[in-house]
Scaffold this motif. Sequence first.
Motif, PDB file in Angstrom:
ATOM      1  N   ASP A 120       0.850  -1.187   0.000  1.00  0.00           N
ATOM      2  CA  ASP A 120       0.000   0.000   0.000  1.00  0.00           C
ATOM      3  C   ASP A 120       0.893   1.247   0.000  1.00  0.00           C
ATOM      4  OD1 ASP A 120       0.647   0.697   2.825  1.00  0.00           O
ATOM      5  OD2 ASP A 120      -0.516  -1.108   3.262  1.00  0.00           O
ATOM      6  N   PRO A 121       0.336   2.425  -0.273  1.00  0.00           N
ATOM      7  CA  PRO A 121       1.155   3.644  -0.361  1.00  0.00           C
ATOM      8  C   PRO A 121       1.902   3.980   0.924  1.00  0.00           C
ATOM      9  CG  PRO A 121      -0.951   4.009  -1.436  1.00  0.00           C
ATOM     10  CD  PRO A 121      -1.045   2.665  -0.767  1.00  0.00           C
ATOM     11  N   LEU A 122       1.296   3.703   2.094  1.00  0.00           N
ATOM     12  CA  LEU A 122       1.990   4.016   3.343  1.00  0.00           C
ATOM     13  C   LEU A 122       3.240   3.161   3.493  1.00  0.00           C
ATOM     14  CD1 LEU A 122       2.116   5.515   6.055  1.00  0.00           C
ATOM     15  CD2 LEU A 122       0.792   3.643   7.051  1.00  0.00           C
ATOM     16  N   GLY A 123       3.116   1.856   3.263  1.00  0.00           N
ATOM     17  CA  GLY A 123       4.273   0.983   3.368  1.00  0.00           C
ATOM     18  C   GLY A 123       5.363   1.367   2.393  1.00  0.00           C
ATOM     19  N   GLN A 124       4.985   1.742   1.178  1.00  0.00           N
ATOM     20  CA  GLN A 124       5.964   2.160   0.179  1.00  0.00           C
ATOM     21  C   GLN A 124       6.674   3.443   0.603  1.00  0.00           C
ATOM     22  OE1 GLN A 124       3.476   2.402  -3.286  1.00  0.00           O
ATOM     23  NE2 GLN A 124       2.973   0.210  -3.207  1.00  0.00           N
ATOM     24  N   ALA A 125       5.901   4.398   1.146  1.00  0.00           N
ATOM     25  CA  ALA A 125       6.499   5.665   1.582  1.00  0.00           C
ATOM     26  C   ALA A 125       7.443   5.447   2.759  1.00  0.00           C
ATOM     27  CB  ALA A 125       5.398   6.657   1.953  1.00  0.00           C
ATOM     28  N   LEU A 126       7.048   4.613   3.717  1.00  0.00           N
ATOM     29  CA  LEU A 126       7.906   4.342   4.868  1.00  0.00           C
ATOM     30  C   LEU A 126       9.160   3.580   4.448  1.00  0.00           C
ATOM     31  CD1 LEU A 126       5.156   3.336   7.454  1.00  0.00           C
ATOM     32  CD2 LEU A 126       6.567   5.388   7.531  1.00  0.00           C
ATOM     33  N   GLY A 127       9.008   2.632   3.519  1.00  0.00           N
ATOM     34  CA  GLY A 127      10.169   1.901   3.028  1.00  0.00           C
ATOM     35  C   GLY A 127      11.164   2.814   2.352  1.00  0.00           C
ATOM     36  N   GLN A 128      10.660   3.765   1.559  1.00  0.00           N
ATOM     37  CA  GLN A 128      11.556   4.720   0.891  1.00  0.00           C
ATOM     38  C   GLN A 128      12.218   5.635   1.909  1.00  0.00           C
ATOM     39  OE1 GLN A 128      12.182   4.640  -2.531  1.00  0.00           O
ATOM     40  NE2 GLN A 128      13.861   5.928  -1.798  1.00  0.00           N
ATOM     41  N   PHE A 129      11.474   6.016   2.935  1.00  0.00           N
ATOM     42  CA  PHE A 129      12.040   6.873   3.980  1.00  0.00           C
ATOM     43  C   PHE A 129      13.206   6.179   4.676  1.00  0.00           C
ATOM     44  CE2 PHE A 129      12.174   8.211   8.443  1.00  0.00           C
ATOM     45  CZ  PHE A 129      12.350   9.587   8.307  1.00  0.00           C
ATOM     46  N   ALA A 167      15.048   3.751   3.445  1.00  0.00           N
ATOM     47  CA  ALA A 167      16.146   3.600   2.486  1.00  0.00           C
ATOM     48  C   ALA A 167      16.950   4.895   2.333  1.00  0.00           C
ATOM     49  CB  ALA A 167      15.595   3.151   1.143  1.00  0.00           C
ATOM     50  N   ASP A 168      16.277   6.033   2.490  1.00  0.00           N
ATOM     51  CA  ASP A 168      16.939   7.329   2.298  1.00  0.00           C
ATOM     52  C   ASP A 168      17.631   7.848   3.552  1.00  0.00           C
ATOM     53  OD1 ASP A 168      16.067   7.292  -0.290  1.00  0.00           O
ATOM     54  OD2 ASP A 168      14.326   8.590   0.058  1.00  0.00           O
ATOM     55  N   LEU A 169      17.468   7.164   4.691  1.00  0.00           N
ATOM     56  CA  LEU A 169      18.091   7.634   5.924  1.00  0.00           C
ATOM     57  C   LEU A 169      19.620   7.563   5.821  1.00  0.00           C
ATOM     58  CD1 LEU A 169      15.826   6.057   8.713  1.00  0.00           C
ATOM     59  CD2 LEU A 169      16.099   8.496   8.215  1.00  0.00           C
ATOM     60  N   ASP A 170      20.269   8.588   6.342  1.00  0.00           N
ATOM     61  CA  ASP A 170      21.738   8.625   6.392  1.00  0.00           C
ATOM     62  C   ASP A 170      22.190   7.848   7.630  1.00  0.00           C
ATOM     63  OD1 ASP A 170      24.419   9.153   6.509  1.00  0.00           O
ATOM     64  OD2 ASP A 170      24.222  11.341   6.610  1.00  0.00           O
ATOM     65  N   ALA A 226      19.316   6.264  14.263  1.00  0.00           N
ATOM     66  CA  ALA A 226      18.975   5.190  15.198  1.00  0.00           C
ATOM     67  C   ALA A 226      17.655   5.486  15.904  1.00  0.00           C
ATOM     68  CB  ALA A 226      20.098   5.007  16.216  1.00  0.00           C
ATOM     69  N   ALA A 227      17.441   6.764  16.279  1.00  0.00           N
ATOM     70  CA  ALA A 227      16.191   7.138  16.945  1.00  0.00           C
ATOM     71  C   ALA A 227      14.998   6.964  16.000  1.00  0.00           C
ATOM     72  CB  ALA A 227      16.280   8.575  17.447  1.00  0.00           C
ATOM     73  N   TRP A 228      15.193   7.358  14.717  1.00  0.00           N
ATOM     74  CA  TRP A 228      14.116   7.191  13.741  1.00  0.00           C
ATOM     75  C   TRP A 228      13.758   5.708  13.573  1.00  0.00           C
ATOM     76  CZ3 TRP A 228      10.258   9.641  11.992  1.00  0.00           C
ATOM     77  CH2 TRP A 228      10.282  11.011  11.700  1.00  0.00           C
ATOM     78  N   LEU A 229      14.799   4.887  13.393  1.00  0.00           N
ATOM     79  CA  LEU A 229      14.542   3.457  13.196  1.00  0.00           C
ATOM     80  C   LEU A 229      13.898   2.834  14.432  1.00  0.00           C
ATOM     81  CD1 LEU A 229      17.818   2.452  11.308  1.00  0.00           C
ATOM     82  CD2 LEU A 229      15.515   2.665  10.352  1.00  0.00           C
TER      83      LEU A 229
END
Length: 845
Positions: free
Chosen positions: A199-208, A210-213, A220-223
């Motif tokens: 679904d779009p939410l899962g795709q957006a979160l997955g891309q987010f 992948a783009d994390l530095d 680490a806090a985001w993850l």
Amino acid sequence: MATTKQEEFNPAILDDTSAEAVEMKPILLELLPQLLAKRYGTKLNELPAYQKIRRQNTAYQSRLVLALTTAINRVSREENYRVRWDLGEVLTALMRTTLSLTEAEYLRLFASYGLDFTDADNVSLHFYPFPVLLTLHQVAKLAKRGPLGEPMLTFLRQLRDHTAGQANDLLKIHLKTQEILGQATGDDMLPVVVFADGDPLGQALGQFVADLDRTNPKTAAWLGLLQRWQKATASQPTAKLRQELDAATTAIGSDTVRTQGQAWLQLLVATPVTEQTHTHDYGDGRTYTYSSWDFLTDANATVAKGLIWTLQPLADATMLELLTALAAKCFRKIPGKGPLAAGLGNACLLALSQNGLPGVAALARVRSKIRQTNTQELIARHIAQESVKLGVSPAEIEDMAVPNFGLEGGRLVETLGDYTATLTLTDGKADVQWQKADKPLKSAPTALKATHADELKELKAAQTQAQQTYTTQRDRLDRSFVEERRIPWPWFEQYYFQHGLMSLLARPLIWRLHYPDGTTRDALFQHDTWQDAHGQPVPIPTPDTQVQLWHPVLAPTDEVLAWRQLLEDKQLRQPLKQAFREVYLLTPPEERTRTYSNRMAAHILKQHQFNSLAKLRGWRYSLLGAYDKGYDSEIATLLLPTHDLAAEFWVSEVHADGEWNDTGIYNYVSTDQVRFVRQNEPVPLPEVPPLPFSEVMRDVDLFVGVASVGNDPQWRDNGGLAQYRNYWESYSFGDLSEVAKTRKLALQRLVPRLKIGKVSEIKGNFLVVKGHRHVYKIHLGSGNILMEPNDQYLCIVPDRTSKKPGATDVFLPFEGDAVLSIILSKALLLMDDDKITDQTILRQL
């Protein structure tokens, strides 16, 4: 404890050659008959054989675990599911103890569970009856005692990847695997977070992700935060999870989380709900076709709850609007399923309830968009709880929740560049007019779409929402008569009389003014003064005056007639039926029956239509289904807390062959008595105050008047129910209800002023129309038609998409009556019956 014949098992399942199986065969031969003979409620540790096992040391119990998995795998599900179940119960119990297995032995266990990743195509993610999660807890204990070997680490990484993006138990396994890997590996402490991409939410979160530095200290806090969202499986966050969410938000930065979270929330609101058709082929020529409505995967619905719980303390005005929109979307009714996403919707409601007055006000707004009774009650509880904290009543919260959209006197003027837009709200219809200088325009200028896109969007939203809010508040006022609420004048003046939207509803209505000296006057505001039914001014309200919505049952008949005459003479249209409201007084038969009324009994209603009407009027009702519920009747209930009463309308299913829909819900119900109860005890009808009695009976009359099969002109011709043909005939052309009597009074005034007046007249319960082919009698209650001279039935189904000229342009002093409009439309058609071209009608003429 001997086993019965059906509980016997094949001892060959224990004939394995492994050392553990050979050693444990005697104890399992002793244990299995006891397991199979165990009665419901008997605990495992009450069995003598299991007590013997528990007295053994850890090494013995560990070897038994290996033997149990071997035995379970030798029993097929088809051969004896009970043996698998019972052996699985013992295995699970032992997994909750402390074991002394090696890494290699744990890997043997996982392989026996179906988790052998050497053959990736045959890996099973359905583990019953094997306790995978408990086994992982054992591995976690092993990891604390020393480093894990590479084979175990490799297996855990494979398990983590195979369970990524899953829900429920698989999600728990995924998170536990990540936790063990995080503790066991020292080179990369960042958790691996994977979302379902369906679904779009899962795709957006997955891309987010992948783009994390990964070199950024906040990654680490985001993850960690995203990982915790996958744990949001409960109805609300635990205290521990609440602390973890807040701590992660602080580590990242509240503004950052708010901005990013709002984008994801906007995505959820915008995500479409798509219908998918599925066909299952049974392989024998039979197929079954059904539909699903796709929005979020189960795993991401859990993640979305975690998102909302995180944003709850960060919500601003924009986010509250998004939460309100998402809540309404989540409780959209899906055929055959119910609410689209009730768990996610409840998370939105919880978040709104925890955001003070603005949040509770948003709750009050969204309440009108939700039809589920249990959710309505949940919202009411939220509002009641928060109203105590805020020091205001629930009714006052609903008053404060009404936005004014910037309206003044029903108008909002906006200047956008060289253009002016005027939003007007008249008779509940919102319209926007454009002009440049003094030149009117037909629509919004194209040039503004490039220069003022956001402003245009906001104006369009205000137009839509103002119209919806007007309708919602009109209905709230219409339901509020029974409350007999007295509003202090300063409050009334702020939230009703001077309010940009509510004033359009309040000013055309009649109000009872309660003055400080104990006197009362009924008044309508016109020509900048409060005037009585004869146009005479009444004393100006003071700050100590209280205001109550006037009801005709509170006034003598001559005063009611005076108000009606005033509205007609001055052509004042009320937004809801007030002066012309039907009044239901206690009848002699009801005085004799004492505790119940049969006035609305013995009608046949379309159940789904009745259910919708009941919900709109605030009644509680559960649809009756064609399955064994242990009773054959249901009660629709309306709570009357002001009077410490509850009204009950009794109905029963109409049981006939095939008369239920695909989900097993009966198509029809028959009506029975109306009662009033207090603390589950019937209250004598003469003791029920006149106003709630009248309003309850009006509601029930509405249910019958709208949902009765007698109102359906096609019901008889389409088959209907043969045993109820007489009912259809008697209702379609019988006595008039109170609503129909009011309709008759209106038609007596209207007909002479219309085109049909020259060929029509009111006779008894009918509007009689002289056409060129026939004379037609249109019943004033049902709108159904008979043709003279032999009263032949004429079936005409109204076209609800078109508007007949002359019918809607006539002044009515109250909100339009749908059946009245149908009657006028049919009369206009039949007066010129020589011009009818519809073949369905012509065949009947």
